[in-house]
Design a protein around this motif. Structure first.
Motif, PDB file in Angstrom:
ATOM      1  N   GLU A 218       0.831  -1.212   0.000  1.00  0.00           N
ATOM      2  CA  GLU A 218       0.000   0.000   0.000  1.00  0.00           C
ATOM      3  C   GLU A 218       0.862   1.256   0.000  1.00  0.00           C
ATOM      4  O   GLU A 218       0.575   2.227  -0.703  1.00  0.00           O
ATOM      5  N   ARG A 219       1.937   1.245   0.789  1.00  0.00           N
ATOM      6  CA  ARG A 219       2.804   2.431   0.846  1.00  0.00           C
ATOM      7  C   ARG A 219       3.636   2.557  -0.434  1.00  0.00           C
ATOM      8  O   ARG A 219       3.930   3.672  -0.870  1.00  0.00           O
ATOM      9  N   ARG A 220       4.039   1.437  -1.029  1.00  0.00           N
ATOM     10  CA  ARG A 220       4.779   1.541  -2.296  1.00  0.00           C
ATOM     11  C   ARG A 220       3.913   2.162  -3.383  1.00  0.00           C
ATOM     12  O   ARG A 220       4.420   2.841  -4.280  1.00  0.00           O
ATOM     13  N   GLY A 221       2.608   1.917  -3.316  1.00  0.00           N
ATOM     14  CA  GLY A 221       1.720   2.512  -4.303  1.00  0.00           C
ATOM     15  C   GLY A 221       1.602   4.015  -4.182  1.00  0.00           C
ATOM     16  O   GLY A 221       1.074   4.669  -5.095  1.00  0.00           O
ATOM     17  N   GLU A 222       2.070   4.598  -3.068  1.00  0.00           N
ATOM     18  CA  GLU A 222       2.023   6.048  -2.877  1.00  0.00           C
ATOM     19  C   GLU A 222       3.343   6.726  -3.214  1.00  0.00           C
ATOM     20  O   GLU A 222       3.501   7.919  -2.969  1.00  0.00           O
ATOM     21  N   LEU A 223       4.289   5.964  -3.770  1.00  0.00           N
ATOM     22  CA  LEU A 223       5.547   6.554  -4.218  1.00  0.00           C
ATOM     23  C   LEU A 223       5.391   7.115  -5.631  1.00  0.00           C
ATOM     24  O   LEU A 223       4.495   6.722  -6.381  1.00  0.00           O
ATOM     25  N   LEU A 224       6.276   8.005  -5.981  1.00  0.00           N
ATOM     26  CA  LEU A 224       6.330   8.587  -7.321  1.00  0.00           C
ATOM     27  C   LEU A 224       7.725   8.386  -7.888  1.00  0.00           C
ATOM     28  O   LEU A 224       8.724   8.513  -7.169  1.00  0.00           O
ATOM     29  N   ILE A 225       7.797   8.063  -9.172  1.00  0.00           N
ATOM     30  CA  ILE A 225       9.069   8.002  -9.895  1.00  0.00           C
ATOM     31  C   ILE A 225       9.061   9.123 -10.920  1.00  0.00           C
ATOM     32  O   ILE A 225       8.226   9.129 -11.833  1.00  0.00           O
ATOM     33  N   ASN A 226       9.961  10.066 -10.728  1.00  0.00           N
ATOM     34  CA  ASN A 226      10.030  11.243 -11.606  1.00  0.00           C
ATOM     35  C   ASN A 226       8.680  11.959 -11.665  1.00  0.00           C
ATOM     36  O   ASN A 226       8.267  12.474 -12.709  1.00  0.00           O
ATOM     37  N   GLY A 227       7.962  11.954 -10.529  1.00  0.00           N
ATOM     38  CA  GLY A 227       6.686  12.648 -10.448  1.00  0.00           C
ATOM     39  C   GLY A 227       5.512  11.895 -11.030  1.00  0.00           C
ATOM     40  O   GLY A 227       4.406  12.456 -11.095  1.00  0.00           O
ATOM     41  N   GLU A 228       5.673  10.638 -11.447  1.00  0.00           N
ATOM     42  CA  GLU A 228       4.599   9.877 -12.083  1.00  0.00           C
ATOM     43  C   GLU A 228       3.989   8.891 -11.089  1.00  0.00           C
ATOM     44  O   GLU A 228       4.691   8.272 -10.282  1.00  0.00           O
ATOM     45  N   VAL A 229       2.676   8.723 -11.183  1.00  0.00           N
ATOM     46  CA  VAL A 229       1.948   7.773 -10.346  1.00  0.00           C
ATOM     47  C   VAL A 229       2.305   6.353 -10.780  1.00  0.00           C
ATOM     48  O   VAL A 229       2.479   6.071 -11.975  1.00  0.00           O
ATOM     49  N   LEU A 230       2.398   5.436  -9.806  1.00  0.00           N
ATOM     50  CA  LEU A 230       2.910   4.099 -10.075  1.00  0.00           C
ATOM     51  C   LEU A 230       1.824   3.042  -9.969  1.00  0.00           C
ATOM     52  O   LEU A 230       0.813   3.208  -9.279  1.00  0.00           O
ATOM     53  N   ILE A 231       2.055   1.937 -10.670  1.00  0.00           N
ATOM     54  CA  ILE A 231       1.303   0.695 -10.504  1.00  0.00           C
ATOM     55  C   ILE A 231       2.327  -0.411 -10.226  1.00  0.00           C
ATOM     56  O   ILE A 231       3.532  -0.229 -10.442  1.00  0.00           O
ATOM     57  N   GLU A 232       1.851  -1.565  -9.736  1.00  0.00           N
ATOM     58  CA  GLU A 232       2.768  -2.646  -9.380  1.00  0.00           C
ATOM     59  C   GLU A 232       2.247  -3.979  -9.915  1.00  0.00           C
ATOM     60  O   GLU A 232       1.663  -4.770  -9.175  1.00  0.00           O
ATOM     61  N   PRO A 233       2.432  -4.262 -11.205  1.00  0.00           N
ATOM     62  CA  PRO A 233       2.050  -5.579 -11.727  1.00  0.00           C
ATOM     63  C   PRO A 233       3.024  -6.648 -11.235  1.00  0.00           C
ATOM     64  O   PRO A 233       4.208  -6.383 -11.016  1.00  0.00           O
ATOM     65  N   ASP A 234       2.518  -7.859 -11.055  1.00  0.00           N
ATOM     66  CA  ASP A 234       3.360  -8.933 -10.544  1.00  0.00           C
ATOM     67  C   ASP A 234       3.100 -10.216 -11.318  1.00  0.00           C
ATOM     68  O   ASP A 234       2.137 -10.337 -12.071  1.00  0.00           O
ATOM     69  N   PHE A 235       4.000 -11.183 -11.130  1.00  0.00           N
ATOM     70  CA  PHE A 235       3.835 -12.523 -11.682  1.00  0.00           C
ATOM     71  C   PHE A 235       2.999 -13.336 -10.687  1.00  0.00           C
ATOM     72  O   PHE A 235       3.452 -13.597  -9.568  1.00  0.00           O
ATOM     73  N   ALA A 236       1.823 -13.749 -11.090  1.00  0.00           N
ATOM     74  CA  ALA A 236       0.957 -14.508 -10.196  1.00  0.00           C
ATOM     75  C   ALA A 236       1.421 -15.959 -10.129  1.00  0.00           C
ATOM     76  O   ALA A 236       1.683 -16.586 -11.160  1.00  0.00           O
ATOM     77  N   MET A 237       1.545 -16.485  -8.899  1.00  0.00           N
ATOM     78  CA  MET A 237       1.897 -17.894  -8.676  1.00  0.00           C
ATOM     79  C   MET A 237       3.131 -18.284  -9.487  1.00  0.00           C
ATOM     80  O   MET A 237       3.129 -19.253 -10.247  1.00  0.00           O
ATOM     81  N   LEU A 238       4.201 -17.522  -9.323  1.00  0.00           N
ATOM     82  CA  LEU A 238       5.367 -17.679 -10.189  1.00  0.00           C
ATOM     83  C   LEU A 238       6.088 -19.003  -9.953  1.00  0.00           C
ATOM     84  O   LEU A 238       6.341 -19.763 -10.895  1.00  0.00           O
ATOM     85  N   HIS A 239       6.436 -19.304  -8.701  1.00  0.00           N
ATOM     86  CA  HIS A 239       7.178 -20.538  -8.438  1.00  0.00           C
ATOM     87  C   HIS A 239       6.360 -21.791  -8.758  1.00  0.00           C
ATOM     88  O   HIS A 239       6.902 -22.738  -9.334  1.00  0.00           O
ATOM     89  N   PRO A 240       5.067 -21.862  -8.416  1.00  0.00           N
ATOM     90  CA  PRO A 240       4.292 -23.013  -8.896  1.00  0.00           C
ATOM     91  C   PRO A 240       4.261 -23.113 -10.416  1.00  0.00           C
ATOM     92  O   PRO A 240       4.252 -24.221 -10.968  1.00  0.00           O
ATOM     93  N   THR A 241       4.255 -21.984 -11.108  1.00  0.00           N
ATOM     94  CA  THR A 241       4.294 -22.020 -12.569  1.00  0.00           C
ATOM     95  C   THR A 241       5.569 -22.688 -13.058  1.00  0.00           C
ATOM     96  O   THR A 241       5.544 -23.504 -13.993  1.00  0.00           O
ATOM     97  N   PHE A 242       6.702 -22.359 -12.440  1.00  0.00           N
ATOM     98  CA  PHE A 242       7.962 -22.999 -12.810  1.00  0.00           C
ATOM     99  C   PHE A 242       7.904 -24.508 -12.583  1.00  0.00           C
ATOM    100  O   PHE A 242       8.337 -25.299 -13.430  1.00  0.00           O
ATOM    101  N   LEU A 243       7.386 -24.911 -11.425  1.00  0.00           N
ATOM    102  CA  LEU A 243       7.380 -26.331 -11.087  1.00  0.00           C
ATOM    103  C   LEU A 243       6.460 -27.117 -12.017  1.00  0.00           C
ATOM    104  O   LEU A 243       6.801 -28.232 -12.442  1.00  0.00           O
ATOM    105  N   TYR A 244       5.304 -26.574 -12.334  1.00  0.00           N
ATOM    106  CA  TYR A 244       4.413 -27.277 -13.260  1.00  0.00           C
ATOM    107  C   TYR A 244       5.012 -27.329 -14.659  1.00  0.00           C
ATOM    108  O   TYR A 244       4.809 -28.306 -15.392  1.00  0.00           O
TER     109      TYR A 244
END
Length: 610
Positions: free
Chosen positions: A243-269
């Motif tokens: 939640e706090r990372r979402g309130e940071l700015l990079i060069n004054g721009e609003v941020l989003i945080e996309p992620d890899f869902a279930m990454l390690h299980p994806t590797f194993l499967y």
């Protein structure tokens, strides 16, 4: 001396990355006329005490053993002599409050180490002065199994890793990271150097304290003295909540945080060549958060299902009973039966090496696309305007990683189409005669023209290939099927050991071949023995699990070795006979013969004048 207890907050660690300025050192009245190395060490001690005074961890741990500093060449001027002399001067000036630990206290059940903190006099003399940051000497760090930094030998691989990290740090140095002015003041606290972000989880409020650097900076940390273990990127922003990372700015721009869902299980499967369920955490009988935690522990722990249960019970934030925990772990393992061979096998640290390489690749592509981003292990902070672009890059990198792990997930097919066998010589390209099928009467197949004498090397039957095809067509066990009545624990364990040991030996040969060509480091004898022992232990665990559940856990491995395979294994495992020692060479007697006495030379008459 105040004892170190679990109730007290942990001490901060003395590092060479922050120093007070020369003016602040003169205001404190210490280090006057000292050598530059002593002044730098004093500046680091003052900065460490001043930074700790801004937090709820006022104490800074340091060592009074020479061996500790000798093993840390990256500490620069923070040598044993400089630190001890600087600590003595600071204590005599009334700037440091030191508590010394007894010799050998770091080996106790509750380890203790000497520590110090800033006195009110030091805080008063520092005033509003700010400290300056020094970047680490190396952007890649190697640690041993206990987490201690160790030295490593420079190779082509380490130089490549260092160039990658240094290039990313050069790019990150052009970014400006700050807290959005629209953020609620109730969620943030600021000091001269620190940022504190509020975090609420399960109704409990905590605060994350971070020490931002003037510009973003990452360090890549590898573990267990291996370059294929861990390797994730670390930066100060990762200690903040999402939640706090979402309130940071990079060069004054609003941020989003996309992620890899279930990454390690994806590797194993992908490695198992199986289809992953829609949700690998939801068992239908337990909370999804508990299922996610249980699967993550299963991937990263040792000792199979029992090891996962023990690891969960040792967690401070786990409130479930042992019976509930055992049921949860069994339900999660049953839900993910195709990857049961990887659960409880300590596979997580190698999966981290894969996702860290993916993070580096995503950042390199974002740099090429001029999209600023910050890594957070399996997610990335990026401007909202480039959300679709970043997600497309992440999807492309994930697809490439899955293809490398398992060729079965590749989008390109390499299978050849069916071909008719060739009988006799090929017909000319432009034959004036009609095709044989045109001359054959209706209802009869055209007669094939065969040569009376077969070409050399064109055998009509291939018994070797036929036997191989017959072997390949044998049905192999599939995970989840019921065990046959002929299933035997000893035979199954032996078959699994053979399969796992062959995989380990093949990996060792591959790494050794790469090291011979200048890439990486060949595994040592102790590492080879450890990997083989781990493979044997995993085989025993999997066989016991099959006996307990009555279901096949590991697919693709026969339930028992054939007699031929047993004979080959016995031959391979048999001790090799020692080569006979060479026969001792008979000493030559030629040079021992006594030499014949030389004939005495006759005296020549001396000439005279008369």
């Amino acid at each position: 001396m105040l004892p170190h207890t679990l109730e007290l907050p942990p001490d901060r660690v003395l590092t060479p990355h922050w120093r007070c300025r020369e003016a602040a050192l003169e205001d404190c009245g210490i280090g006057l006329g000292a050598r530059q190395g002593n002044r730098n060490a004093l500046a680091s001690l003052v900065a460490a005490a001043g930074l700790a005074a801004e937090t709820d961890q006022p104490w800074v741990s340091f060592s009074r053993r020479k061996a500790w500093y000798q093993a840390r060449g990256e500490y620069g001027d923070l040598t044993y002599d400089n630190v001890i002399a600087g600590m003595k001067e600071g204590v005599e000036a009334g700037l440091f409050d030191e508590h010394r630990a007894l010799p050998g206290a770091h080996l106790d059940d509750e380890p203790r180490q000497s520590r110090f903190r800033a006195t009110p006099l030091l805080i008063e003399r520092l005033g509003d002065s700010r400290f300056r940051h020094l970047r680490p000497a190396s952007s890649i760090v190697m640690r041993d199994a206990d987490g201690r930094p160790v030295d490593f030998r420079e190779t082509d691989r380490t130089l490549r890793l260092r160039r990658e990290a240094d290039g990313l740090n050069e790019w990150l140095g052009s970014m400006r990271v700050e807290v959005s002015p629209d953020a609620s003041p109730e969620d943030w606290q600021r000091t001269r150097h620190h940022l504190k972000g509020r975090k609420v989880r399960d109704g409990r409020e905590t605060w994350s304290c971070v020490l931002p650097t003037p510009t973003p900076h990452i360090i890549r940390v590898f573990g267990r003295e291996r370059w294929d273990c861990h390797g994730r990127l670390y930066g100060w922003w990762q200690n903040l909540s999402k939640e706090r990372r979402g309130e940071l700015l990079i060069n004054g721009e609003v941020l989003i945080e996309p992620d890899f869902a279930m990454l390690h299980p994806t590797f194993l499967y992908a490695a198992a060549g199986a289809t992953m369920p829609r949700d690998v955490y939801d068992t239908g009988m337990h909370e999804r958060a508990h299922g996610k935690l249980a699967l993550n522990v299963l991937v990263n722990c040792r000792g199979g299902l029992r090891g996962a249960v023990d690891a969960l019970m040792w967690r401070d934030d786990w409130e479930g009973s042992r019976a509930y925990t055992e049921g949860l772990v069994e339900a999660v393992a049953s839900l993910n039966r195709p990857i049961a061979g990887y659960l409880g096998s300590d596979a997580g640290i190698r999966l981290m090496a894969i996702d860290s390489g993916m993070a580096v690749e995503v950042m390199k592509r974002c740099r090429k696309a001029d999209v600023p981003c910050l890594p957070v292990h399996d997610s990335f902070l990026a401007p909202r305007r480039a959300e679709n672009h970043v997600k497309a890059i992440m999807a492309d990198v994930l697809d490439a990683a899955r293809t490398r792990i398992s060729q079965g997930t590749s989008k390109t097919s390499f299978q050849k189409g069916p071909q008719e066998p060739r009988f006799g010589a090929a017909a000319p390209a432009a034959s004036p005669l009609p095709a044989p099928s045109a001359l054959a009467p209706a209802g009869k197949a055209p007669a094939r023209k065969t040569s009376a004498k077969k070409a050399p090397g064109k055998a009509g039957s291939r018994p070797v290939q036929a036997s191989r095809a017959a072997k390949a067509s044998q049905a192999l066990p599939v995970a989840g099927e019921a065990l046959p009545g002929t299933w035997d624990l000893t035979e199954r364990t032996l078959a699994l050991r053979e399969d796992y040991e062959r995989a380990v030996l093949a990996r060792h040969r591959k790494v050794a071949a790469g090291a011979a060509s200048g890439w990486g480091v060949a595994p040592t004898a102790s590492e080879r023995r450890h990997d083989l022992a781990q493979a044997r232990g995993l085989a025993a665990v999997m066989a016991d699990e099959e006996q307990r559940t009555g279901l096949c856990v590991v697919s693709g491995v026969p339930y028992a070795l054939s007699e031929e395979a047993k004979a080959k294994r016995a031959k391979r495992m048999a001790p090799k006979p020692r080569r006979p020692l060479p026969k001792p060479r008979r000493p030559s007697t030629f040079w021992a013969k006594p030499s014949a006495p030389s004939a005495q030379a006759k005296a020549k008459p001396q000439g005279t004048l008369f």
